[in-house]
Design a protein around this motif. Structure first.
Motif, PDB file in Angstrom:
ATOM      1  N   TYR A  83       0.892  -1.208   0.068  1.00 36.33           N
ATOM      2  CA  TYR A  83       0.115   0.202  -0.038  1.00 36.33           C
ATOM      3  C   TYR A  83       0.935   1.148   0.070  1.00 36.33           C
ATOM      4  N   GLN A 113      -8.912   2.337  -2.306  1.00 36.94           N
ATOM      5  CA  GLN A 113      -8.573   3.518  -1.641  1.00 36.94           C
ATOM      6  C   GLN A 113      -9.463   3.775  -0.312  1.00 36.94           C
ATOM      7  N   MET A 178      -4.667   9.533   1.592  1.00 40.97           N
ATOM      8  CA  MET A 178      -4.979   8.865   0.645  1.00 40.97           C
ATOM      9  C   MET A 178      -4.393   7.363   0.581  1.00 40.97           C
ATOM     10  N   ILE A 180      -3.869   3.770  -0.386  1.00 38.49           N
ATOM     11  CA  ILE A 180      -4.112   3.420  -2.042  1.00 38.49           C
ATOM     12  C   ILE A 180      -3.544   1.840  -1.859  1.00 38.49           C
ATOM     13  N   ARG A 181      -4.173   0.911  -2.431  1.00 40.61           N
ATOM     14  CA  ARG A 181      -3.525  -0.420  -2.814  1.00 40.61           C
ATOM     15  C   ARG A 181      -2.725  -0.227  -4.003  1.00 40.61           C
ATOM     16  N   LEU A 185      -3.066   1.077  -8.036  1.00 42.69           N
ATOM     17  CA  LEU A 185      -2.017   2.211  -8.457  1.00 42.69           C
ATOM     18  C   LEU A 185      -1.270   1.665  -9.758  1.00 42.69           C
ATOM     19  N   THR A 205      -8.485   9.802  -7.459  1.00 42.47           N
ATOM     20  CA  THR A 205      -9.650   8.937  -6.767  1.00 42.47           C
ATOM     21  C   THR A 205     -10.752   8.536  -7.735  1.00 42.47           C
ATOM     22  N   ILE A 208      -9.407   5.420  -9.972  1.00 41.50           N
ATOM     23  CA  ILE A 208      -9.358   4.568  -8.762  1.00 41.50           C
ATOM     24  C   ILE A 208     -10.961   4.036  -8.621  1.00 41.50           C
ATOM     25  N   THR A 214     -13.912   3.125  -3.498  1.00 39.14           N
ATOM     26  CA  THR A 214     -12.974   4.278  -2.898  1.00 39.14           C
ATOM     27  C   THR A 214     -14.015   4.487  -1.708  1.00 39.14           C
TER      28      THR A 214
END
Length: 272
Positions: A83, A113, A178, A180-181, A185, A205, A208, A214
């Motif tokens: 992450y 996210q 943020m 995020i995985r 990404l 966002t 994603i 999200t």
């Protein structure tokens, strides 16, 4: 072996006490982490506070902008961690917050996210979950904020009916935190470099959200200084207007079917 989490903080003539609070919050964790402290300032004045071996200080010597600077860390993170956390330098939080967000993501693979509950320093809620903007929303809230039509649009845009007491899949989340995985990404890429400052978080966002959830996550909270700089600084207002033009030119000004669908879906979830 992959790290649990990498993090990037981008600074530009940033208050050092705020920055230290953010760094301490991030590094006080049982997770395996690495922090990229990315300095867009004209002078190198922060290398002395990057003494922890989990911190890598990157001095750019020029202001690359918010997204482009974060992209330096995102590109590194994709090879190193599960992450990545994009963190503002005026954020702080208690020990255990990162672990709870990490576990939530580990147990919900459909989520790309996460944004936790964000509070002002006095403990009141910051309403940072929003619809995707239309030109009317951004123009109204900035230049016609006392007009009835603008107030009504802004109320819906800022999801005034949302209680912030339950998880919600939202297409527009704040860029202050943020989580995020990285597998997501890898598909979306990082920030769009066309934006120097403002709306790059909305843009990312949204991308994603198109391939994963999200989500606003209310079980933990963070504190955010949150100064609306473009409301008082003419130069920042110029950046904001420039970014808005780039955003709507990219996605559509008045015809944007994806925006309309994402917003309809969110408003329906709020009613259900």
């Amino acid at each position: 072996m992959l790290l649990d989490l990498t993090c990037s903080i981008v600074v530009y003539k940033t208050d050092v006490s705020d920055l230290k609070n953010a760094m301490d919050s991030l590094l006080d964790t049982t997770l395996s982490v690495k922090l990229y402290l990315i300095d867009n300032s004209p002078e190198n004045t922060l290398s002395s506070i990057a003494k922890d071996d989990r911190v890598e200080y990157i001095f750019n010597g020029e202001n690359l902008g918010f997204g482009s600077a974060h992209n330096i860390a995102i590109e590194k993170s994709l090879r190193l961690a599960k992450y990545h956390l994009i963190l503002n330098p005026d954020i702080e939080f208690e020990k255990g917050v990162l672990e709870k967000v990490f576990d939530f993501m580990e147990n919900n693979s459909q989520i790309g996210q996460v944004l936790p509950k964000v509070l002002y320093k006095d403990g009141s809620i910051q309403k940072l979950c929003k619809l995707l903007p239309t030109p009317y929303d951004l123009i109204g809230r900035r230049f016609f904020k006392k007009k009835k039509w603008a107030l009504e649009r802004n109320s819906q845009y800022e999801l005034d009916t949302f209680s912030y007491n339950y998880p919600l899949n939202v297409p527009n989340l704040s860029g202050c935190f943020m989580f995020i995985r990285n597998s997501v990404l890898n598909k979306t890429g990082g920030f769009d470099k066309r934006y120097f400052m403002y709306l790059e978080d909305t843009d990312l966002t949204r991308r994603i959200h198109a391939i994963s959830e999200t989500v606003f996550f209310p079980d933990v909270h963070i504190y955010h200084g949150y100064a609306k700089g473009s409301y008082s600084n003419p130069q920042l207002l110029k950046y904001h207007i420039s970014s808005a033009i780039k955003y709507f030119t990219k996605w559509g000004w008045f015809i944007d079917k994806e925006r309309d669908q994402f917003n309809r879906d969110l408003l329906k979830r709020l009613k259900d």
